[in-house]
Design a protein around this motif. Structure first.
Motif, PDB file in Angstrom:
ATOM      1  N   GLN A  86      75.676   9.321  30.730  1.00 31.10           N
ATOM      2  CA  GLN A  86      75.601  10.357  31.758  1.00 31.10           C
ATOM      3  C   GLN A  86      75.948   9.790  33.128  1.00 31.10           C
ATOM      4  O   GLN A  86      76.644  10.441  33.916  1.00 31.10           O
TER       5      GLN A  86
ATOM      6  N   LYS B 132      79.663   9.544  33.245  1.00 28.21           N
ATOM      7  CA  LYS B 132      80.275  10.870  33.435  1.00 28.21           C
ATOM      8  C   LYS B 132      80.171  11.314  34.888  1.00 28.21           C
ATOM      9  O   LYS B 132      81.124  11.851  35.452  1.00 28.21           O
ATOM     10  N   HIS B 133      79.012  11.090  35.512  1.00 29.12           N
ATOM     11  CA  HIS B 133      78.839  11.447  36.929  1.00 29.12           C
ATOM     12  C   HIS B 133      79.829  10.665  37.800  1.00 29.12           C
ATOM     13  O   HIS B 133      80.452  11.227  38.713  1.00 29.12           O
TER      14      HIS B 133
ATOM     15  N   GLN C   2      83.272  12.084  37.381  1.00 25.46           N
ATOM     16  CA  GLN C   2      83.398  13.376  38.073  1.00 25.46           C
ATOM     17  C   GLN C   2      83.613  13.150  39.568  1.00 25.46           C
ATOM     18  O   GLN C   2      84.429  13.837  40.196  1.00 25.46           O
ATOM     19  N   TRP C   3      82.879  12.202  40.146  1.00 22.24           N
ATOM     20  CA  TRP C   3      83.092  11.854  41.556  1.00 22.24           C
ATOM     21  C   TRP C   3      84.518  11.343  41.749  1.00 22.24           C
ATOM     22  O   TRP C   3      85.217  11.751  42.680  1.00 22.24           O
TER      23      TRP C   3
ATOM     24  N   ALA D  80      87.190  11.924  40.069  1.00 25.71           N
ATOM     25  CA  ALA D  80      88.200  12.982  39.893  1.00 25.71           C
ATOM     26  C   ALA D  80      88.570  13.613  41.230  1.00 25.71           C
ATOM     27  O   ALA D  80      89.699  14.079  41.418  1.00 25.71           O
TER      28      ALA D  80
ATOM     29  N   GLU E  32      94.338   9.285  39.475  1.00 25.74           N
ATOM     30  CA  GLU E  32      93.047   9.357  38.792  1.00 25.74           C
ATOM     31  C   GLU E  32      92.923   8.270  37.724  1.00 25.74           C
ATOM     32  O   GLU E  32      91.860   7.701  37.507  1.00 25.74           O
TER      33      GLU E  32
ATOM     34  N   TRP F 291      75.107   5.410  38.605  1.00 23.22           N
ATOM     35  CA  TRP F 291      76.450   5.807  39.024  1.00 23.22           C
ATOM     36  C   TRP F 291      76.625   5.720  40.536  1.00 23.22           C
ATOM     37  O   TRP F 291      77.711   5.423  41.023  1.00 23.22           O
TER      38      TRP F 291
END
Length: 132
Positions: free
Chosen positions: A10, A13-14, A17-18, A20, A30, A112
């Protein structure tokens, strides 16, 4: 009330996402931040196949594939990402030390947000600590 712990997956993933969104700010594609899926469960047959193809125990989770700007002289950033309660294997410690000895930035990040800060420091040419 019990607190829910965020898993390493997780956290990763966080972070992605940041990234991206953040990669545009730094003028990087990216794909400049990449993950090597070394830690997932595999069957013995798949593990043997991947090992014969060059997979190494302890290789860091993430790589930022761009040189750091001046004044830093790093050619690339490696991050071993753990949850706040994660444990590091001896192979991971040794791999990070080896990468640092070869002049790369290599950091053990707990969470993260620590990894995000490490990436930002790297992309601003700051010195990267061994652990965040």
């Amino acid at each position: 009330m019990a607190l829910t712990r965020i898993t390493e997956a997780q956290h990763q993933k966080h972070l992605m996402q940041w990234w991206a969104v953040a990669h545009n700010h730094y003028g990087l594609p990216e794909l400049a931040l990449s993950h090597v899926p070394n830690g997932e469960y595999r069957t013995l047959i798949t593990g043997a196949k991947l090992k014969s193809m060059g997979m190494r125990k302890g290789f860091p989770d993430l790589q930022l594939l761009t040189p750091a700007p001046s004044p830093a002289t790093y050619g690339m950033l490696f991050i071993e990402l753990k949850s706040e309660y994660g444990k590091t294997s001896q192979e991971q410690i040794e791999f990070l030390a080896y990468l640092r000895s070869r002049g790369y930035a290599a950091c053990l990040c707990f969470g993260w947000d620590a990894a995000r800060k490490c990436i930002e420091d790297y992309l601003h040419g700051r010195e990267i600590p061994e652990k965040m």
